[in-house]
Design a protein around this motif. Structure first.
Motif, PDB file in Angstrom:
ATOM      1  N   GLU A 212     -12.537   4.159   3.791  1.00 34.14           N
ATOM      2  CA  GLU A 212     -13.223   5.208   4.555  1.00 34.14           C
ATOM      3  C   GLU A 212     -14.566   5.552   3.920  1.00 34.14           C
ATOM      4  O   GLU A 212     -15.576   5.739   4.604  1.00 34.14           O
ATOM      5  N   GLU A 213     -14.593   5.618   2.570  1.00 35.04           N
ATOM      6  CA  GLU A 213     -15.846   5.908   1.879  1.00 35.04           C
ATOM      7  C   GLU A 213     -16.856   4.810   2.124  1.00 35.04           C
ATOM      8  O   GLU A 213     -18.036   5.061   2.346  1.00 35.04           O
ATOM      9  N   GLU A 214     -16.371   3.567   2.047  1.00 39.50           N
ATOM     10  CA  GLU A 214     -17.274   2.437   2.229  1.00 39.50           C
ATOM     11  C   GLU A 214     -17.850   2.423   3.633  1.00 39.50           C
ATOM     12  O   GLU A 214     -19.042   2.189   3.818  1.00 39.50           O
ATOM     13  N   VAL A 215     -17.007   2.711   4.620  1.00 37.68           N
ATOM     14  CA  VAL A 215     -17.463   2.733   6.010  1.00 37.68           C
ATOM     15  C   VAL A 215     -18.523   3.820   6.182  1.00 37.68           C
ATOM     16  O   VAL A 215     -19.554   3.614   6.825  1.00 37.68           O
ATOM     17  N   LYS A 216     -18.294   4.980   5.574  1.00 38.26           N
ATOM     18  CA  LYS A 216     -19.260   6.079   5.678  1.00 38.26           C
ATOM     19  C   LYS A 216     -20.595   5.664   5.083  1.00 38.26           C
ATOM     20  O   LYS A 216     -21.643   5.855   5.686  1.00 38.26           O
ATOM     21  N   LEU A 217     -20.550   5.065   3.897  1.00 42.04           N
ATOM     22  CA  LEU A 217     -21.773   4.649   3.219  1.00 42.04           C
ATOM     23  C   LEU A 217     -22.522   3.593   4.023  1.00 42.04           C
ATOM     24  O   LEU A 217     -23.742   3.673   4.188  1.00 42.04           O
TER      25      LEU A 217
ATOM     26  N   ALA B   1       4.153   0.961   8.593  1.00 44.38           N
ATOM     27  CA  ALA B   1       3.465   0.236   9.663  1.00 44.38           C
ATOM     28  C   ALA B   1       2.171   0.937  10.044  1.00 44.38           C
ATOM     29  O   ALA B   1       1.137   0.292  10.249  1.00 44.38           O
ATOM     30  N   ARG B   2       2.204   2.276  10.113  1.00 41.58           N
ATOM     31  CA  ARG B   2       0.993   3.027  10.447  1.00 41.58           C
ATOM     32  C   ARG B   2      -0.094   2.813   9.408  1.00 41.58           C
ATOM     33  O   ARG B   2      -1.258   2.575   9.754  1.00 41.58           O
ATOM     34  N   LEU B   3       0.316   2.894   8.140  1.00 45.52           N
ATOM     35  CA  LEU B   3      -0.662   2.708   7.070  1.00 45.52           C
ATOM     36  C   LEU B   3      -1.269   1.316   7.126  1.00 45.52           C
ATOM     37  O   LEU B   3      -2.486   1.156   6.995  1.00 45.52           O
ATOM     38  N   LYS B   4      -0.427   0.310   7.349  1.00 44.90           N
ATOM     39  CA  LYS B   4      -0.939  -1.059   7.423  1.00 44.90           C
ATOM     40  C   LYS B   4      -1.951  -1.199   8.557  1.00 44.90           C
ATOM     41  O   LYS B   4      -3.004  -1.813   8.401  1.00 44.90           O
ATOM     42  N   ALA B   5      -1.605  -0.600   9.709  1.00 44.28           N
ATOM     43  CA  ALA B   5      -2.495  -0.705  10.870  1.00 44.28           C
ATOM     44  C   ALA B   5      -3.832  -0.040  10.576  1.00 44.28           C
ATOM     45  O   ALA B   5      -4.902  -0.565  10.918  1.00 44.28           O
ATOM     46  N   ARG B   6      -3.773   1.128   9.917  1.00 42.57           N
ATOM     47  CA  ARG B   6      -5.010   1.843   9.599  1.00 42.57           C
ATOM     48  C   ARG B   6      -5.882   1.016   8.663  1.00 42.57           C
ATOM     49  O   ARG B   6      -7.100   0.958   8.822  1.00 42.57           O
ATOM     50  N   VAL B   7      -5.246   0.378   7.693  1.00 44.14           N
ATOM     51  CA  VAL B   7      -5.997  -0.462   6.763  1.00 44.14           C
ATOM     52  C   VAL B   7      -6.692  -1.598   7.519  1.00 44.14           C
ATOM     53  O   VAL B   7      -7.869  -1.872   7.287  1.00 44.14           O
ATOM     54  N   GLN B   8      -5.961  -2.222   8.457  1.00 40.27           N
ATOM     55  CA  GLN B   8      -6.563  -3.307   9.243  1.00 40.27           C
ATOM     56  C   GLN B   8      -7.767  -2.806  10.012  1.00 40.27           C
ATOM     57  O   GLN B   8      -8.826  -3.434  10.046  1.00 40.27           O
ATOM     58  N   GLU B   9      -7.578  -1.646  10.662  1.00 39.21           N
ATOM     59  CA  GLU B   9      -8.638  -1.045  11.469  1.00 39.21           C
ATOM     60  C   GLU B   9      -9.889  -0.809  10.615  1.00 39.21           C
ATOM     61  O   GLU B   9     -11.003  -1.171  10.992  1.00 39.21           O
ATOM     62  N   LEU B  10      -9.681  -0.203   9.442  1.00 42.90           N
ATOM     63  CA  LEU B  10     -10.816   0.106   8.584  1.00 42.90           C
ATOM     64  C   LEU B  10     -11.473  -1.158   8.047  1.00 42.90           C
ATOM     65  O   LEU B  10     -12.691  -1.228   7.949  1.00 42.90           O
ATOM     66  N   ARG B  11     -10.662  -2.132   7.701  1.00 42.28           N
ATOM     67  CA  ARG B  11     -11.249  -3.381   7.201  1.00 42.28           C
ATOM     68  C   ARG B  11     -12.139  -4.011   8.254  1.00 42.28           C
ATOM     69  O   ARG B  11     -13.230  -4.502   7.951  1.00 42.28           O
TER      70      ARG B  11
END
Lengths: 190, 275
Positions: free
Chosen positions: A17-22, B31-41
């Motif tokens: 999240e921090e990286e995305v913000k930056l 599963a939720r955490l994994k999905a969130r990580v994928q989304e952010l990546r």
């Protein structure tokens, strides 16, 4: 299932999240700094903006809010330039480094104070620590119109050496007022 | 008997159901955490690519680069707003900035010592038809604001702000020097530097060698000009039992304190002592 695995994922989420913000800030800064619109383009946009998006919100600020914000900012800027006598004719900024607690920007600024014109370049380092933001000027370079005057050039080089941007502007103000007064006096006697 | 046996089976079933529910909840959370990580990546990778593209685009041509798609009117207006905000931030760096208010102006006086900005002070002015009034301010009480206002506020607001700015910048400069001395030369100063709130009177005992346990020198610095960050009066004395070679330095120290910033003077003592 132990909590350790949740923590691992949660840590990664926070760091992402921090990286995305930056990255978003970097991208927007870069867009802003590499774009230029002329005065006519700006005026036309303001007019068409109000017409096209009458009533649209969708989580954005409304056209009238943005327009009001723009007008208020323009009034503030215009007042400051008139009041201080310092008119900036161009300003460009390039963000050369941006991390979570450090931003470095290169600035180029030109303008005049009454009839005395100047051109500046400097680097501004902003650091975020626990309580506040600190700002430091480095690599200050000043070109002044009346640069041949030996007093002026001494002042300019000592100011550059110490990164004394604030002192430069304060002194510029009083020097320019004095210079203007002298100029009028001479004109009077012609 | 049977009853007790049934009760035990019921309890077991209940326990098993609770455990099953817990397990399902945890699997759901994972599963939720994994999905969130994928989304952010994915978001992060997309942004990285965009930023790289920007860098390449800029290396190609210096100067004006506009979006390949025609920018919307909203984008132009937002760009202009950001541009003006950036310019207003530059005014902060000049020492005098501010905002218009309904009944006047709120000025912001920024301070700096050499290249380091050290905070700002606010002054909310009401510009009524007859006279200018100070509505609110954050000027410290030991700065002679009333005196300065009486002299200049009604006749020349620019001059009023300039004089106030001189006072504030000089105060902040004196305070900064004392702080720097305390921070970087604490082992050469006996205890802490003594100072008043205005930081125009400093008294301290010091030595020039980092290894010495005694502080033979005493310095008293008076900054008589409140708009100046160098002292007008300096008295440096040495304890009577100190060696003559050391005592002879007192005059040189006094001279240094008068001419250069406090922490810079100390730096020069250090290098002189080593030579």
């Amino acid at each position: 299932m132990d909590n350790g695995i949740f923590q691992v994922y949660e840590d990664e989420i926070q760091s992402l999240e921090e990286e995305v913000k930056l990255l978003t800030e970097k991208y927007e800064d870069s867009q802003q700094e590499s774009t230029f619109f002329s005065d006519e383009e700006i005026l036309m946009s303001i007019k068409s903006f109000q017409r096209e998006f009458q009533g649209e919100s969708k989580g954005h600020e409304s056209p009238s809010d943005l327009k009001a914000q723009l007008e208020s900012l323009e009034k503030d800027l215009s007042f400051l330039m008139k009041f201080t006598g310092i008119q900036f004719t161009s300003h460009s900024k390039k963000t050369v480094e941006k991390t979570r607690d450090r931003t470095v920007g290169k600035h180029r600024l030109s303008g005049h104070c009454y009839s005395v014109s100047f051109q500046l370049e400097f680097q501004l380092l902003e650091m975020q620590n626990k309580e506040n933001v600190s700002a430091v000027i480095t690599d200050l370079s000043i070109i002044m119109e009346s640069g041949e005057d030996s007093d002026v050039s001494k002042f300019v080089s000592s100011t550059e050496e110490r990164g004394n941007l604030l002192t430069f502007f304060r002194s510029l103000s009083s020097y320019a007022e004095w210079y203007e007064h002298r100029r009028f006096t001479f004109l009077h006697f012609k | 008997g049977v009853f007790a046996h049934l009760a035990m089976l019921e309890a077991q079933a209940h326990e098993a159901a609770v455990k099953q529910e817990e397990k399902e909840q945890q699997e759901e959370k994972l599963a939720r955490l994994k999905a969130r990580v994928q989304e952010l990546r994915a978001q992060r990778d997309e942004l990285r690519a965009k930023v790289d593209q920007q860098q390449k685009g800029q290396l190609g041509k210096e100067g004006v680069v506009s979006d390949p798609a025609q920018p919307s009117a909203r984008a132009v207006v937002e760009w202009n707003i950001k541009r003006i905000k950036a310019m207003l931030q530059v005014f902060y760096l000049t020492g005098i900035s501010g905002k218009l208010t309904k009944r006047g102006v709120c000025f912001c006086i920024s301070t700096a010592y050499e290249g380091t900005y050290l905070g700002s002070y606010h002054l909310d002015l009401l510009t009524k038809p007859e006279e200018v009034q100070i509505h609110r301010h954050s000027i410290p009480i030991f700065i002679p604001l009333e005196q300065i206002a009486t002299k200049y506020l009604q006749t020349d607001i620019r001059r009023f702000l300039a004089v106030l700015s001189d006072h504030l910048n000089a105060y902040v400069g004196r305070r900064y020097q004392a702080d720097q001395l305390q921070e970087h030369f604490s082992n050469q100063i006996e205890g802490t530097l003594q100072r008043n709130s205005l930081c125009n009177l400093l008294v301290f005992n010091y030595n020039v060698s980092k290894k010495s346990q005694t502080f033979p020198f005493n310095a008293r610095l008076l900054y008589g000009d409140l708009c100046c960050s160098l002292p007008t009066e300096v008295i440096v004395s040495c304890t009577p039992d100190a060696p003559a070679s050391l005592a002879a330095r007192a005059a040189a120290h006094s001279d240094a304190f008068r001419r250069v910033a406090l922490h810079k003077a100390f730096r020069s003592f250090g290098s002189a002592a080593e030579s």
